[in-house]
Design a protein around this motif. Structure first.
Motif, short mmCIF file in Angstrom:
data_model
loop_
_atom_site.label_atom_id
_atom_site.label_comp_id
_atom_site.label_asym_id
_atom_site.label_seq_id
_atom_site.Cartn_x
_atom_site.Cartn_y
_atom_site.Cartn_z
N TYR A 58 0.72 -1.25 -0.08
CA TYR A 58 -0.18 -0.06 -0.07
C TYR A 58 0.97 1.21 0.02
CZ TYR A 58 -4.30 -2.75 0.93
OH TYR A 58 -5.22 -3.62 0.62
N ARG B 118 2.61 1.68 -3.57
CA ARG B 118 1.35 2.12 -4.50
C ARG B 118 1.50 3.54 -4.49
NH1 ARG B 118 -2.54 -2.63 -2.59
NH2 ARG B 118 -4.21 -1.54 -3.23
N LYS B 119 1.36 4.25 -3.53
CA LYS B 119 1.19 5.68 -3.25
C LYS B 119 2.38 6.28 -3.94
CE LYS B 119 2.34 9.58 -0.19
NZ LYS B 119 2.85 9.85 1.00
N TYR C 156 2.61 5.35 -7.88
CA TYR C 156 1.27 6.05 -8.68
C TYR C 156 1.61 7.45 -8.83
CZ TYR C 156 -1.89 2.04 -8.19
OH TYR C 156 -2.45 0.78 -8.39
N ARG C 157 2.33 8.33 -7.59
CA ARG C 157 2.53 9.55 -7.82
C ARG C 157 3.72 9.92 -8.76
NH1 ARG C 157 2.23 13.01 -2.06
NH2 ARG C 157 0.09 12.17 -1.58
N GLU D 298 -8.08 1.01 -9.44
CA GLU D 298 -7.85 -0.41 -9.18
C GLU D 298 -9.05 -1.30 -9.52
OE1 GLU D 298 -5.74 -0.50 -5.32
OE2 GLU D 298 -4.03 0.45 -5.90
N ASN E 298 -5.02 -6.38 -5.32
CA ASN E 298 -5.73 -7.23 -4.40
C ASN E 298 -5.12 -8.37 -3.80
OD1 ASN E 298 -8.12 -5.38 -3.88
ND2 ASN E 298 -8.57 -6.04 -5.93
N HIS F 150 -2.24 -8.57 -2.50
CA HIS F 150 -1.02 -8.20 -1.81
C HIS F 150 -0.73 -9.22 -0.69
CE1 HIS F 150 1.80 -5.86 0.22
NE2 HIS F 150 1.07 -5.51 1.58
N ARG F 151 -1.79 -9.45 0.07
CA ARG F 151 -1.59 -10.69 1.36
C ARG F 151 -1.02 -11.82 0.86
NH1 ARG F 151 -7.94 -11.50 3.19
NH2 ARG F 151 -7.57 -9.20 3.02
N ASN G 86 0.00 -3.37 5.86
CA ASN G 86 -1.31 -3.16 6.32
C ASN G 86 -1.95 -4.39 6.13
OD1 ASN G 86 -0.05 -0.50 4.87
ND2 ASN G 86 -2.04 0.01 6.12
N SER G 87 -1.74 -5.40 5.17
CA SER G 87 -2.40 -6.68 5.32
C SER G 87 -1.92 -7.47 6.42
CB SER G 87 -1.87 -7.51 3.92
OG SER G 87 -2.39 -7.06 2.72
N ARG H 283 -1.48 -6.48 9.37
CA ARG H 283 -2.37 -5.52 10.46
C ARG H 283 -4.02 -6.26 10.30
NH1 ARG H 283 -4.22 0.44 10.24
NH2 ARG H 283 -4.68 0.92 12.23
N HIS H 284 -4.32 -6.32 9.07
CA HIS H 284 -5.74 -6.88 8.84
C HIS H 284 -5.90 -8.33 9.45
CE1 HIS H 284 -9.66 -7.32 7.15
NE2 HIS H 284 -9.15 -8.44 6.38
N ASN I 202 2.91 -0.21 11.98
CA ASN I 202 2.33 0.43 10.85
C ASN I 202 2.72 1.97 10.50
OD1 ASN I 202 -0.56 1.13 9.39
ND2 ASN I 202 0.53 -0.23 8.22
N GLY J 200 -12.46 0.75 -5.01
CA GLY J 200 -11.43 0.07 -5.94
C GLY J 200 -10.90 1.35 -6.89
N ILE K 183 -5.00 4.97 -3.22
CA ILE K 183 -4.05 5.13 -1.92
C ILE K 183 -2.83 6.10 -1.89
CG2 ILE K 183 -2.84 3.61 -0.26
CD1 ILE K 183 -5.33 2.31 -0.92
N GLU L 83 -8.92 -4.11 2.52
CA GLU L 83 -8.83 -5.59 3.13
C GLU L 83 -9.88 -6.23 3.28
OE1 GLU L 83 -5.72 -7.18 3.55
OE2 GLU L 83 -4.83 -5.63 2.40
#
Lengths: 254, 251
Positions: free
Chosen positions: A97, A100-101, A104-105, A126, A135, A137-138, A189-190, A192-193, A219, B201, B205, B229
């Motif tokens: 995550y 990605r920021k 992407y930027r 996405e 999706n 990622h985990r 983050n995954s 953490r989830h 995190n 989606g 982020i 998630e």
């Protein structure tokens, strides 16, 4: 009163600060790392200097390895063994995550900075291929834990010299590498989830609440761990490579 | 800061167009951008339109863009600018301009109506509902939102792509959805809505919503990513889906 000849849409941004600096630095560091990692993987040489194994080649699982960690792939594999491994940490970082920021930027300019117009005319985020694959990622997180276990094993082996137990600069380099990659992986983050974030009610599962709270703390520094671990893993490969090439020699403490 | 002259460039216009107008005006110690806009209104441009209310960063009315950055005008102190610097004030770009610094934010109220309300569990045998502190701490953060809509304004999904507005709710409403989805007593299932109608989606982020939030809500890390998630759990992760068939998540 206004002549009503203009609209705000004509301005890409009204920001006056150096908003372009951050994406530029990300392109330089992330792009530089990508180029170096690809070059190092293609070398297929100078990745082992006893007792140190470069993290780009660990675990070394093909028969053509200079230092086989686990002989899973036979001699039919004649490419660099790094390619059997690097897709895991590469995929983990690519779908992360935070990264990605960052990309992407900087690479997609979507957006290049806050309140600066996107480079692309249309945008679907996405929701479609290929970015819908973010999706998974985990799953890269789970696979990265396997790689991480081997990196800790390599760090332990870095204390075992041909003349017995010892410690050199390379031992510290490999241990720090494994520690930083652990911080990066477990602050994900995954993670953490799956450790508790999926719950709506914690009071019946105090152990999950503790795990979630601890990982939430980690995190908060995920970005810092992402950059430091990225740079360090590259430097670790450089150190082992220079040792293997005979350019430098390892300083032994004992 | 002793009283000094500042050069302000303020957007003047309406839905048909406009331009930046220059104003030079005295600024006193401790003043904020909203004070200066009010001074311009009082002394030089009586017809300058600006929406405001509390002047304390709690009503979320005076959202605008100061030097191109989405800010609350009442929380942007004049002494944060360099002496002699020209300060540009423009309306939020994502929403249609009504006049000058006032925009039509009704898009947000339409999106709010699409979210099913809180639906609590049945009461326990003693006639009460219980929540535990560790369960409610997480959603308390989301209740700090003052609905200034700066996060909506800065979100490039709708700021730069008007055509995405029907399919995307925006960060403010992901915060709202997270506060309901993570609530220990709520029983509504909004996951299909979060994925489809709210368009989670579309978010990639980039964290601009978090950067501009005047209440420092960790919108991306604590609301959007946990929702992403949960969407993965439901729609993209076959193992989590399988496990979900055999276990309750204390919903």
């Amino acid at each position: 009163m206004a002549d009503k000849s203009l609209t705000l849409d004509q301005y890409r941004t009204l920001r006056k600060d150096n908003w372009w600096m951050e994406p530029l630095m990300v392109v330089a560091v992330l792009g530089g790392f990508g180029i170096y990692a690809t070059w190092a993987a293609l070398q297929n040489a100078n990745y082992y200097a006893a007792p140190y194994l470069s993290p780009f080649y660990s675990p070394c699982i093909s028969a053509n390895c200079a230092h086989v960690t686990l002989p899973l792939i036979g001699s039919w594999w004649n490419l660099s063994p790094a390619f059997l491994i690097l897709w895991v940490p590469g995929g983990f970082r690519a779908t992360c995550y935070y990264y990605r920021k960052a990309y992407y930027r900087s690479f997609f300019q979507s957006p290049p900075a806050c309140a600066v117009r996107d480079a692309a005319k249309s945008y679907s985020g996405e929701t479609r291929f290929p970015f819908i694959l973010q999706n998974i990622h985990r799953y890269f997180f789970y696979l990265s834990l396997v790689i991480l276990a081997f990196l800790w094993w390599d760090a332990l082996l870095a204390f075992r010299f041909p003349d017995g137990f010892g410690m050199g600069v390379g031992t510290i380099v490999l241990c720090v590498n494994a520690a930083l990659l652990s911080l990066f992986s477990f602050s994900c983050n995954s993670c953490r989830h799956v450790c508790g974030g999926y719950l709506n009610s914690f009071h019946r599962t105090p152990s999950k609440f503790k795990a979630w709270s601890f990982i939430s703390g980690l995190n908060e520094k995920h970005m810092q761990y992402a950059w430091v671990s990225l740079v360090w893993v590259g430097l670790t490969d450089v150190y082992v490579r220079l040792l293997a090439m005979g350019v430098i020699s390892d300083l032994r403490f004992f | 800061m002793a009283e000094q002259q500042v050069h302000m460039r303020v957007w003047r216009g309406d839905a048909n167009g406009g331009e930046f107008k220059d104003y030079r005006i005295a600024v006193g110690e401790g003043q904020v951008v909203l004070d200066v806009i009010h001074a311009i209104q009082a002394q030089q441009a009586g017809d300058l339109a600006v929406r405001w209310n509390c002047k304390a960063g709690k009503c979320g009315s005076c959202s605008a863009e100061v030097n191109g950055k989405p800010r609350l005008m009442c929380m942007t102190r004049m002494n944060t600018f360099e002496p002699g610097e020209t300060i540009t004030v423009s309306p939020m770009r994502t929403f249609p301009i009504i006049r000058d610094l006032v925009t039509d934010v009704s898009y947000n109220y339409q999106k709010a109506k699409e979210i099913p309300a809180f639906k609590p569990k049945a009461k326990e045998s003693d006639g009460t509902r219980r929540m535990y502190q560790e369960d409610i701490d997480r959603v308390q953060e989301f209740h700090k939102c003052i609905e200034c809509f700066l996060c909506q304004n800065v979100c490039h999904v709708i700021r730069d792509h008007e055509d995405n507005k029907p399919a995307f709710s925006g960060p403010r409403f992901f915060v709202r959805l997270a506060s309901l989805e993570m609530h220990p007593l709520d029983t509504n299932d909004r996951m299909e809505l979060i994925k489809q109608k709210a368009g989670l989606g579309y978010c990639n982020i980039t964290k601009c919503c978090t950067e501009v939030c005047p209440e420092n809500i960790h919108i991306t890390d604590n609301a959007i990513i946990p929702l992403k998630e949960r969407v993965v759990d439901r729609f993209y992760d076959p193992i989590a889906k399988l496990m979900g068939l055999f276990s309750s998540k204390n919903k």
